[in-house]
Design an enzyme around this catalytic site. Structure first.
Site, PDB file in Angstrom:
ATOM      1  N   LYS A   1      31.260  31.631 -13.687  1.00  0.00           N
ATOM      2  CA  LYS A   1      32.660  31.480 -13.307  1.00  0.00           C
ATOM      3  C   LYS A   1      33.596  31.643 -14.497  1.00  0.00           C
ATOM      4  CE  LYS A   1      32.284  28.587  -9.181  1.00  0.00           C
ATOM      5  NZ  LYS A   1      32.803  27.382  -8.500  1.00  0.00           N
TER       6      LYS A   1
ATOM      7  N   PRO B   1      38.085  31.888  -6.319  1.00  0.00           N
ATOM      8  CA  PRO B   1      37.234  32.788  -7.094  1.00  0.00           C
ATOM      9  C   PRO B   1      35.918  32.123  -7.486  1.00  0.00           C
ATOM     10  CG  PRO B   1      39.488  32.817  -7.904  1.00  0.00           C
ATOM     11  CD  PRO B   1      39.393  31.679  -6.940  1.00  0.00           C
ATOM     12  N   GLU B   2      34.808  32.760  -7.149  1.00  0.00           N
ATOM     13  CA  GLU B   2      33.482  32.282  -7.546  1.00  0.00           C
ATOM     14  C   GLU B   2      32.802  33.379  -8.363  1.00  0.00           C
ATOM     15  OE1 GLU B   2      31.397  30.641  -4.170  1.00  0.00           O
ATOM     16  OE2 GLU B   2      33.188  29.633  -3.414  1.00  0.00           O
TER      17      GLU B   2
END
Length: 437
Positions: free
Chosen positions: A106, A54-55
């Protein structure tokens, strides 16, 4: 949207994915290239989606999903935490409350707001780590790795779960974003750009540009696949010094701010001189624009859309190296003057796609691949047996048969004497034995 469950957000790719390890048995048919074995293990445990960590785009899409899927739902009770979750107990309980979300870089912030005047809101800030995601499930079908759970008040109840197979994700109480993180490349673009250009003297820009792009103090929201795509589009070597790359943008910035330039000339200048900071905003926005293709659970081929969008990351023909932090960077061409010593770039080989219309050769079963046995010989007449017996000694039953057939017949008196001896010998052996029952 509220009726859908199990939205699939991107999960887990480790640095070893660059080695091209592959597996099977995940239930999706053919394994997409570039999946690491750890990703497949996560998927077997109940987490599916594109094989990326996940970014920034994934955090923003998670926030959008929570707001759309849970905006009309009323939650009740306390917040349930698993015994192995990497975060504190949440001291919040309410007979009725709503959940909203906001993302920055993030990080993602949840706000639990009681309905009416029953207490103060509770806020939580999440980091997704390598495999975190939010999904809405029926209460009777909770996933194995749901480390934080929020139950609805409807019947049958549903549960918003923070699912994290690899348990690198975490949460903390309060509304404050993590100290030291810079402006978000998506939602705070102008502040992000100004923060970078005004701090080029920072020692973070002494590093190669590929390593500087992972510094969340300046590039909050950029991760491994985004940095590869950004540098590839600009044809920038990943191990070029970061300050060298970014100082050229200062001159462009002065030209853009020239009051004598008309708007059309400024737009033309921007189109002709795409810069790295601009792509740090536009490339993640492309991922968000593909939301339906990538994350809709009704589309089983959602990974195909993301894979076709990638131009460099995990793409066959591209080269890869590990940077000084151990992360794999994908690129094309020369790595640059600051490339680690003692490493040779590895090039990803193209996967050969099978032709569905090609005739598949039949593979014989294992038994038929053994060495064929000798064909059975027809029975040999007695005369031929005698001739073969004279060629030399033979083993087994055939030898005894042949010898017996070749022996001359005994005279009749001798045969009777021999038979009488055998009878007497048998009688002596049988004396004194118990009778058969």
């Amino acid at each position: 949207m509220g009726g859908k469950t199990g939205l699939q957000l991107p999960v887990c790719i480790a640095g070893s994915a660059a080695n091209g390890e592959r597996g099977a048995g995940h239930g999706w048919g053919r394994v997409p290239s570039g999946w690491c074995l750890r990703s497949l293990r996560c998927l077997r445990r109940g987490v599916s989606g594109a094989a990326v960590m996940p970014e920034g785009p994934e955090l923003h899409l998670a926030g959008r999903y929570i707001n759309e899927a849970c905006g009309a739902l009323v939650f009740a009770g306390g917040v349930e935490r698993s015994a192995v979750g990497r975060g504190p107990e949440v001291p919040f309980s309410s007979e009725a409350y709503r959940i909203s979300a906001a993302a920055r870089g993030k990080e993602l912030r949840l706000t639990l707001t009681p309905l009416g005047s029953a207490g103060a809101p509770q806020e939580l800030v999440f980091r997704f780590g390598m495999s975190g995601s939010f999904r809405l499930y029926p209460a009777a079908q909770l996933p194995r790795h749901a480390h934080l759970r929020f139950r609805t008040r409807d019947s049958p109840p549903r549960v918003l779960c923070f699912v994290d197979v690899r348990r690198f994700g975490s949460w903390r109480l309060g509304d404050a974003w993590q100290e030291g993180r810079g402006p978000c490349v998506l939602s705070e673009y102008h502040a992000f750009r100004e923060n970078v250009l005004e701090n080029l003297d920072d020692k973070a820009f002494d590093k190669p540009i590929c390593e500087a792009l992972l510094n969340q103090k300046f590039f909050n929201g950029i991760g491994n696949y985004l940095r590869a795509e950004i540098l590839y589009r600009l044809k920038i070597s990943p191990f070029e010094k970061a300050r060298t790359v970014l100082e050229a943008l200062k001159e462009q910035e002065r030209r853009r701010k020239n009051p004598s330039l008309t708007l059309s000339k400024k737009l033309k200048l921007m189109r002709e001189n795409l810069d790295l900071l601009e792509l740090c905003h536009t490339v993640p926005m492309e991922v968000i624009a593909m939301e339906k293709k990538l994350y809709d659970p009704d589309h089983p081929d959602n990974y195909t859309g993301f894979k076709s969008w990638l131009q460099c990351y995990l793409v066959p023909g591209m080269s890869s190296l590990r940077d000084r932090s151990g992360r794999t960077i994908w690129f094309q061409g020369e790595p640059g003057p600051m490339a680690p010593k003692g490493q040779a770039p590895r090039k990803k080989r193209a996967q050969v796609e099978s032709d569905p219309e090609a005739v598949t050769p039949k593979v014989p079963p294992r038994a038929s691949r053994r060495r064929p046995r000798a064909a059975a010989k027809p029975p040999v007449p007695a005369q031929e047996e005698e001739e073969e017996a004279g060629d030399g000694p033979r083993k087994g039953r055939a030898r005894r048969t042949r010898n017996a057939a070749a022996a001359p017949a005994l005279p009749e008196p001798e045969a009777q004497v021999k038979a009488e001896r055998q009878r007497r010998s048998s009688a002596r052996r049988g004396r004194g034995t118990a009778p058969a029952v």
